[in-house]
Design a protein around this motif. Structure first.
Motif, PDB file in Angstrom:
ATOM      1  N   PRO A 196       0.899  -1.225  -0.091  1.00 10.44           N
ATOM      2  CA  PRO A 196       0.068  -0.030   0.118  1.00 10.44           C
ATOM      3  C   PRO A 196       0.873   1.224   0.071  1.00 10.44           C
ATOM      4  N   ASP A 197       0.435   2.422  -0.312  1.00 10.57           N
ATOM      5  CA  ASP A 197       0.903   3.602  -0.455  1.00 10.57           C
ATOM      6  C   ASP A 197       2.058   3.650  -1.243  1.00 10.57           C
ATOM      7  N   ARG A 198       2.067   2.967  -2.529  1.00 12.24           N
ATOM      8  CA  ARG A 198       3.018   2.883  -3.552  1.00 12.24           C
ATOM      9  C   ARG A 198       3.263   4.553  -3.925  1.00 12.24           C
ATOM     10  N   ASP A 199       2.256   5.443  -3.756  1.00 14.39           N
ATOM     11  CA  ASP A 199       2.359   6.734  -4.511  1.00 14.39           C
ATOM     12  C   ASP A 199       3.352   7.546  -3.835  1.00 14.39           C
ATOM     13  N   ARG A 200       3.590   7.187  -2.581  1.00 15.38           N
ATOM     14  CA  ARG A 200       4.312   8.147  -1.409  1.00 15.38           C
ATOM     15  C   ARG A 200       5.940   8.035  -1.781  1.00 15.38           C
ATOM     16  N   GLY A 201       6.317   7.238  -2.551  1.00 17.10           N
ATOM     17  CA  GLY A 201       7.552   7.021  -2.910  1.00 17.10           C
ATOM     18  C   GLY A 201       8.298   7.964  -3.996  1.00 17.10           C
ATOM     19  N   GLU A 202       9.441   7.784  -4.606  1.00 17.24           N
ATOM     20  CA  GLU A 202       9.761   8.335  -5.777  1.00 17.24           C
ATOM     21  C   GLU A 202       9.813   7.443  -6.961  1.00 17.24           C
ATOM     22  N   GLY A 203       9.983   8.237  -8.011  1.00 23.13           N
ATOM     23  CA  GLY A 203       9.926   7.204  -9.590  1.00 23.13           C
ATOM     24  C   GLY A 203       8.714   7.353 -10.175  1.00 23.13           C
ATOM     25  N   SER A 204       8.897   6.603 -11.328  1.00 23.44           N
ATOM     26  CA  SER A 204       7.590   6.893 -12.208  1.00 23.44           C
ATOM     27  C   SER A 204       6.399   6.097 -11.848  1.00 23.44           C
ATOM     28  N   ARG A 205       6.680   4.795 -11.215  1.00 26.76           N
ATOM     29  CA  ARG A 205       5.507   3.951 -10.585  1.00 26.76           C
ATOM     30  C   ARG A 205       4.672   4.919  -9.562  1.00 26.76           C
ATOM     31  N   ALA A 206       5.471   5.529  -8.696  1.00 24.15           N
ATOM     32  CA  ALA A 206       4.677   6.297  -7.736  1.00 24.15           C
ATOM     33  C   ALA A 206       4.073   7.467  -8.331  1.00 24.15           C
ATOM     34  N   ASP A 207       4.626   8.334  -9.321  1.00 23.41           N
ATOM     35  CA  ASP A 207       4.041   9.324 -10.143  1.00 23.41           C
ATOM     36  C   ASP A 207       2.740   8.879 -10.805  1.00 23.41           C
ATOM     37  N   LEU A 208       2.813   7.481 -11.172  1.00 22.36           N
ATOM     38  CA  LEU A 208       1.658   7.023 -11.994  1.00 22.36           C
ATOM     39  C   LEU A 208       0.538   6.767 -10.969  1.00 22.36           C
ATOM     40  N   VAL A 209       0.713   6.063 -10.033  1.00 21.97           N
ATOM     41  CA  VAL A 209      -0.214   5.917  -8.933  1.00 21.97           C
ATOM     42  C   VAL A 209      -0.632   7.222  -8.347  1.00 21.97           C
ATOM     43  N   ARG A 210       0.060   8.210  -8.160  1.00 23.57           N
ATOM     44  CA  ARG A 210      -0.384   9.668  -7.561  1.00 23.57           C
ATOM     45  C   ARG A 210      -1.272  10.121  -8.569  1.00 23.57           C
ATOM     46  N   ALA A 211      -1.137   9.918  -9.768  1.00 20.26           N
ATOM     47  CA  ALA A 211      -1.957  10.755 -10.681  1.00 20.26           C
ATOM     48  C   ALA A 211      -3.239   9.908 -10.755  1.00 20.26           C
ATOM     49  N   GLN A 212      -3.346   8.754 -10.736  1.00 24.88           N
ATOM     50  CA  GLN A 212      -4.589   7.944 -10.672  1.00 24.88           C
ATOM     51  C   GLN A 212      -5.296   8.353  -9.473  1.00 24.88           C
ATOM     52  N   ILE A 213      -4.653   8.380  -8.307  1.00 27.17           N
ATOM     53  CA  ILE A 213      -5.432   8.631  -7.001  1.00 27.17           C
ATOM     54  C   ILE A 213      -5.877  10.084  -6.961  1.00 27.17           C
ATOM     55  N   ASP A 214      -4.972  10.833  -7.265  1.00 26.72           N
ATOM     56  CA  ASP A 214      -5.433  12.423  -7.427  1.00 26.72           C
ATOM     57  C   ASP A 214      -6.524  12.817  -8.437  1.00 26.72           C
ATOM     58  N   SER A 215      -6.645  12.090  -9.712  1.00 19.89           N
ATOM     59  CA  SER A 215      -7.638  12.257 -10.380  1.00 19.89           C
ATOM     60  C   SER A 215      -8.960  11.860  -9.922  1.00 19.89           C
ATOM     61  N   LEU A 216      -8.903  10.861  -9.090  1.00 18.26           N
ATOM     62  CA  LEU A 216     -10.208  10.186  -8.467  1.00 18.26           C
ATOM     63  C   LEU A 216     -10.645  11.425  -7.440  1.00 18.26           C
ATOM     64  N   VAL A 217      -9.571  11.943  -6.675  1.00 17.09           N
ATOM     65  CA  VAL A 217      -9.926  12.751  -5.527  1.00 17.09           C
ATOM     66  C   VAL A 217     -10.572  14.077  -6.276  1.00 17.09           C
ATOM     67  N   ASP A 218      -9.992  14.429  -7.566  1.00 18.85           N
ATOM     68  CA  ASP A 218     -10.480  15.533  -8.179  1.00 18.85           C
ATOM     69  C   ASP A 218     -11.825  15.528  -8.497  1.00 18.85           C
ATOM     70  N   LEU A 219     -12.482  14.384  -8.739  1.00 17.71           N
ATOM     71  CA  LEU A 219     -13.923  13.894  -9.381  1.00 17.71           C
ATOM     72  C   LEU A 219     -14.732  13.946  -8.103  1.00 17.71           C
ATOM     73  N   GLY A 220     -14.033  14.207  -6.909  1.00 12.58           N
ATOM     74  CA  GLY A 220     -15.052  14.007  -5.596  1.00 12.58           C
ATOM     75  C   GLY A 220     -15.014  12.934  -4.771  1.00 12.58           C
ATOM     76  N   VAL A 221     -14.147  11.754  -5.290  1.00 13.81           N
ATOM     77  CA  VAL A 221     -14.041  10.506  -4.350  1.00 13.81           C
ATOM     78  C   VAL A 221     -13.225  11.055  -3.290  1.00 13.81           C
ATOM     79  N   PRO A 222     -13.702  10.463  -1.816  1.00 18.92           N
ATOM     80  CA  PRO A 222     -12.936  10.503  -0.813  1.00 18.92           C
ATOM     81  C   PRO A 222     -11.661   9.890  -0.877  1.00 18.92           C
ATOM     82  N   GLU A 223     -10.494  10.631  -0.535  1.00 17.17           N
ATOM     83  CA  GLU A 223      -9.208  10.013  -0.615  1.00 17.17           C
ATOM     84  C   GLU A 223      -8.822   8.457  -0.209  1.00 17.17           C
TER      85      GLU A 223
END
Length: 196
Positions: free
Chosen positions: A120-147
């Motif tokens: 879990p929490d793979r988005d909290r690291g560094e690198g392309s994998r974390a960046d992609l995970v963050r992008a997916q999660i952040d876009s859901l939050v932007d759509l109004g889905v609770p984090e």
């Protein structure tokens, strides 16, 4: 000019990134089962002991591969920045899952390795994998889905994709594609409930 010993990691100029790239090249050719310290050293044109400065054994090599594999995956992080609806998120995620399936097909056994190393929490690291995970999660939050729900749904989606790739065998009907459609239909319904 004095020639340096090619077994020296400094002389060889190897880095963690170079080791990870060489390991992925070995996996692409021989699968995860063919990955050894010696095969990576041969790929780098150094002696195996040169690798021990960065990775101490095969388990550490596998961890390194799992952490860095996505540096060679060309997932479209930017596509998530433009997502304005659940349907758009589904479309981008579906396209990414199909690209990921092709990436794993080119690297036999890698999906199983990534599945075994997923945390879990793979988005909290560094690198392309974390960046992609963050992008997916952040876009859901932007759509109004609770984090917390966005993280959970990302994790479910990522694990389903990995499990489906691991279970897939060559020569079968397109079970992955059919399963992906069904999975995304269910995910769409859940997201529409959660998004504001």
């Amino acid at each position: 000019m004095t020639r340096r010993d090619p077994s020296s990691h400094a002389a060889a100029g190897i880095s963690v990134t170079a080791i990870a790239d060489a390991a992925l090249a070995v996996i692409r050719g021989d699968g995860v089962d063919g990955l050894t310290m010696r095969s990576v050293a041969e790929r780098l044109n150094v002696r195996a002991p040169s690798l021990y400065h960065h990775v101490h054994n095969k388990d550490e090599l596998l961890d390194l591969v799992a952490r860095n594999a996505f540096d060679q995956f060309t997932g479209d992080n930017a596509a998530y920045q433009g997502v304005r609806s659940v349907d758009e998120w589904i479309a981008v995620t579906k396209a990414g899952a199909l690209e990921l399936r092709a990436f794993y097909a080119d690297h036999p056994g890698l999906a199983g390795l990534i599945q075994a190393k997923a945390t879990p929490d793979r988005d909290r690291g560094e690198g392309s994998r974390a960046d992609l995970v963050r992008a997916q999660i952040d876009s859901l939050v932007d759509l109004g889905v609770p984090e917390s729900q966005a993280r959970h749904l990302f994790e479910v989606s990522a694990r389903w994709t990995l499990a489906a790739v691991v279970a897939e065998s060559s020569g079968t009907a397109d079970l992955f594609g059919d399963g992906l459609e069904l999975f995304m239909d269910g995910l769409r319904a859940r997201l529409q409930e959660l998004a504001t």
